[in-house]
Scaffold this motif. Sequence first.
Motif, PDB file in Angstrom:
ATOM      1  N   TRP A  44      71.152 -17.463   9.618  1.00 18.19           N
ATOM      2  CA  TRP A  44      70.938 -18.340  10.769  1.00 18.19           C
ATOM      3  C   TRP A  44      71.146 -17.577  12.077  1.00 18.19           C
ATOM      4  O   TRP A  44      72.136 -16.871  12.241  1.00 18.19           O
ATOM      5  CB  TRP A  44      71.920 -19.503  10.728  1.00 18.19           C
ATOM      6  CG  TRP A  44      71.745 -20.438   9.593  1.00 18.19           C
ATOM      7  CD1 TRP A  44      72.332 -20.374   8.369  1.00 18.19           C
ATOM      8  CD2 TRP A  44      70.939 -21.630   9.579  1.00 18.19           C
ATOM      9  NE1 TRP A  44      71.946 -21.433   7.578  1.00 18.19           N
ATOM     10  CE2 TRP A  44      71.089 -22.222   8.294  1.00 18.19           C
ATOM     11  CE3 TRP A  44      70.112 -22.243  10.516  1.00 18.19           C
ATOM     12  CZ2 TRP A  44      70.450 -23.396   7.935  1.00 18.19           C
ATOM     13  CZ3 TRP A  44      69.468 -23.418  10.145  1.00 18.19           C
ATOM     14  CH2 TRP A  44      69.636 -23.979   8.878  1.00 18.19           C
ATOM     15  N   LYS A  45      70.226 -17.755  12.998  1.00 19.98           N
ATOM     16  CA  LYS A  45      70.358 -17.209  14.343  1.00 19.98           C
ATOM     17  C   LYS A  45      70.625 -18.357  15.326  1.00 19.98           C
ATOM     18  O   LYS A  45      70.367 -19.521  15.016  1.00 19.98           O
ATOM     19  CB  LYS A  45      69.091 -16.457  14.744  1.00 19.98           C
ATOM     20  CG  LYS A  45      68.796 -15.238  13.867  1.00 19.98           C
ATOM     21  CD  LYS A  45      67.534 -14.528  14.325  1.00 19.98           C
ATOM     22  CE  LYS A  45      67.256 -13.316  13.462  1.00 19.98           C
ATOM     23  NZ  LYS A  45      66.018 -12.602  13.883  1.00 19.98           N
ATOM     24  N   LEU A  46      71.110 -18.006  16.500  1.00 16.68           N
ATOM     25  CA  LEU A  46      71.384 -19.044  17.487  1.00 16.68           C
ATOM     26  C   LEU A  46      70.113 -19.804  17.846  1.00 16.68           C
ATOM     27  O   LEU A  46      70.147 -21.013  18.081  1.00 16.68           O
ATOM     28  CB  LEU A  46      72.010 -18.426  18.752  1.00 16.68           C
ATOM     29  CG  LEU A  46      72.483 -19.430  19.805  1.00 16.68           C
ATOM     30  CD1 LEU A  46      73.557 -20.352  19.247  1.00 16.68           C
ATOM     31  CD2 LEU A  46      72.992 -18.709  21.051  1.00 16.68           C
ATOM     32  N   SER A  47      68.990 -19.096  17.872  1.00 13.29           N
ATOM     33  CA  SER A  47      67.719 -19.760  18.180  1.00 13.29           C
ATOM     34  C   SER A  47      67.389 -20.843  17.153  1.00 13.29           C
ATOM     35  O   SER A  47      66.760 -21.845  17.483  1.00 13.29           O
ATOM     36  CB  SER A  47      66.583 -18.728  18.247  1.00 13.29           C
ATOM     37  OG  SER A  47      66.476 -18.017  17.029  1.00 13.29           O
ATOM     38  N   ASP A  48      67.823 -20.658  15.901  1.00 11.54           N
ATOM     39  CA  ASP A  48      67.616 -21.687  14.876  1.00 11.54           C
ATOM     40  C   ASP A  48      68.487 -22.908  15.149  1.00 11.54           C
ATOM     41  O   ASP A  48      68.057 -24.051  14.979  1.00 11.54           O
ATOM     42  CB  ASP A  48      67.970 -21.143  13.488  1.00 11.54           C
ATOM     43  CG  ASP A  48      67.139 -19.947  13.091  1.00 11.54           C
ATOM     44  OD1 ASP A  48      65.927 -19.957  13.356  1.00 11.54           O
ATOM     45  OD2 ASP A  48      67.702 -18.991  12.522  1.00 11.54           O
ATOM     46  N   LEU A  76      75.561 -16.987   8.876  1.00 13.95           N
ATOM     47  CA  LEU A  76      75.143 -16.695  10.237  1.00 13.95           C
ATOM     48  C   LEU A  76      74.746 -15.221  10.335  1.00 13.95           C
ATOM     49  O   LEU A  76      75.311 -14.369   9.638  1.00 13.95           O
ATOM     50  CB  LEU A  76      76.280 -16.980  11.223  1.00 13.95           C
ATOM     51  CG  LEU A  76      76.659 -18.459  11.411  1.00 13.95           C
ATOM     52  CD1 LEU A  76      77.990 -18.574  12.150  1.00 13.95           C
ATOM     53  CD2 LEU A  76      75.570 -19.203  12.162  1.00 13.95           C
ATOM     54  N   ALA A  77      73.781 -14.922  11.196  1.00 12.05           N
ATOM     55  CA  ALA A  77      73.304 -13.545  11.356  1.00 12.05           C
ATOM     56  C   ALA A  77      74.348 -12.710  12.085  1.00 12.05           C
ATOM     57  O   ALA A  77      74.742 -13.031  13.209  1.00 12.05           O
ATOM     58  CB  ALA A  77      71.978 -13.538  12.122  1.00 12.05           C
ATOM     59  N   ARG A  78      74.781 -11.637  11.449  1.00 17.73           N
ATOM     60  CA  ARG A  78      75.868 -10.822  12.006  1.00 17.73           C
ATOM     61  C   ARG A  78      75.484 -10.154  13.325  1.00 17.73           C
ATOM     62  O   ARG A  78      76.333  -9.978  14.199  1.00 17.73           O
ATOM     63  CB  ARG A  78      76.281  -9.765  10.981  1.00 17.73           C
ATOM     64  CG  ARG A  78      77.502  -8.956  11.369  1.00 17.73           C
ATOM     65  CD  ARG A  78      77.891  -8.016  10.257  1.00 17.73           C
ATOM     66  NE  ARG A  78      78.393  -8.727   9.093  1.00 17.73           N
ATOM     67  CZ  ARG A  78      79.667  -9.072   8.931  1.00 17.73           C
ATOM     68  NH1 ARG A  78      80.560  -8.778   9.873  1.00 17.73           N
ATOM     69  NH2 ARG A  78      80.048  -9.711   7.840  1.00 17.73           N
ATOM     70  N   GLU A  79      74.240  -9.778  13.484  1.00 19.66           N
ATOM     71  CA  GLU A  79      73.812  -9.072  14.698  1.00 19.66           C
ATOM     72  C   GLU A  79      73.286 -10.021  15.770  1.00 19.66           C
ATOM     73  O   GLU A  79      72.724  -9.577  16.769  1.00 19.66           O
ATOM     74  CB  GLU A  79      72.731  -8.041  14.347  1.00 19.66           C
ATOM     75  CG  GLU A  79      73.142  -7.032  13.292  1.00 19.66           C
ATOM     76  CD  GLU A  79      74.389  -6.241  13.708  1.00 19.66           C
ATOM     77  OE1 GLU A  79      74.538  -5.977  14.913  1.00 19.66           O
ATOM     78  OE2 GLU A  79      75.200  -5.906  12.822  1.00 19.66           O
ATOM     79  N   ASP A  80      73.483 -11.304  15.595  1.00 17.96           N
ATOM     80  CA  ASP A  80      72.967 -12.309  16.522  1.00 17.96           C
ATOM     81  C   ASP A  80      74.118 -12.969  17.274  1.00 17.96           C
ATOM     82  O   ASP A  80      75.285 -12.892  16.848  1.00 17.96           O
ATOM     83  CB  ASP A  80      72.173 -13.365  15.745  1.00 17.96           C
ATOM     84  CG  ASP A  80      71.420 -14.323  16.632  1.00 17.96           C
ATOM     85  OD1 ASP A  80      70.338 -13.945  17.137  1.00 17.96           O
ATOM     86  OD2 ASP A  80      71.914 -15.452  16.838  1.00 17.96           O
ATOM     87  N   ALA A 136      74.830 -15.928  17.274  1.00 15.90           N
ATOM     88  CA  ALA A 136      75.422 -16.963  16.426  1.00 15.90           C
ATOM     89  C   ALA A 136      76.698 -16.485  15.744  1.00 15.90           C
ATOM     90  O   ALA A 136      77.569 -17.297  15.412  1.00 15.90           O
ATOM     91  CB  ALA A 136      74.404 -17.412  15.375  1.00 15.90           C
ATOM     92  N   TRP A 137      76.831 -15.177  15.538  1.00 15.57           N
ATOM     93  CA  TRP A 137      78.018 -14.653  14.858  1.00 15.57           C
ATOM     94  C   TRP A 137      79.297 -14.943  15.655  1.00 15.57           C
ATOM     95  O   TRP A 137      80.394 -14.961  15.108  1.00 15.57           O
ATOM     96  CB  TRP A 137      77.879 -13.154  14.626  1.00 15.57           C
ATOM     97  CG  TRP A 137      78.931 -12.605  13.720  1.00 15.57           C
ATOM     98  CD1 TRP A 137      80.006 -11.844  14.069  1.00 15.57           C
ATOM     99  CD2 TRP A 137      79.027 -12.794  12.304  1.00 15.57           C
ATOM    100  NE1 TRP A 137      80.762 -11.534  12.960  1.00 15.57           N
ATOM    101  CE2 TRP A 137      80.177 -12.103  11.866  1.00 15.57           C
ATOM    102  CE3 TRP A 137      78.246 -13.461  11.362  1.00 15.57           C
ATOM    103  CZ2 TRP A 137      80.569 -12.082  10.523  1.00 15.57           C
ATOM    104  CZ3 TRP A 137      78.640 -13.440  10.035  1.00 15.57           C
ATOM    105  CH2 TRP A 137      79.778 -12.763   9.628  1.00 15.57           C
TER     106      TRP A 137
END
Length: 230
Positions: A55-59, A92-96, A98-99
């Motif tokens: 999951w990214k913040l954009s999602d 959650l995506a670690r490089e985003d 959202a992490w």
Amino acid sequence: YCYQAYLAFPFCLECGLSGSIEMVAAEHVEDLVLRQGNLWRFIQVKTRNPEYGPWKLSDLVADSGGLRSLVRTFHLVRNYEVILELWLEGSLAREDLAWGFTDKSANTRDDIRDAISKRLDLNESDTMEFLNRLRVRHNCTPRQSIVAENIRRIGILNRSLNTEQLEFIHDAIVSRVYAAMNQESLGKEWPRYVVDPEAVTPDRQAIWVAKCLTRDKLGPLVAPLQVPAR
């Protein structure tokens, strides 16, 4: 839809066994609501197939994202003792950005606050209050193993029950959650009805009662688990 009911199961189990959870409610706007004393927990549940990646913040802030739904609830019940929770199947995506939700640093990071404010149309103070109330839980039990995990929970409570009995208790509780979810929607004002039942109009009263799973309703379903101490 099924996954939401399965996630509700442990809360219903605790409620029926007279734990800290006093009520579990199921509706279309927010997937689950829990009452623990004066605290209300609004939980939005989102599933994700592995091929779509983390999951990214954009999602999370998209039109169908969980944060957008929680913001609507925030505006309706912000004057009450409310926690807003987003439960995610998958990581959650670690490089985003959202992490940042994993270490509770989201409300201290300018980049996350700016993204939330812009995408969810919140001013600075509302963004801070929203993030302070928000809890994000990722890597929830996946769909393919959640039923087995639920049944394991029951088995720990009473090891004398066989598999058929455990499955019967599980299915009976999940069926009650399904019935609550299948009631007619109370509309966008639903979160307000949760914290202020007197606001429910008489014509919606029966629907509201059917959506609320209380100890009186759930207790008989978990009665086989309440064995005398030996």
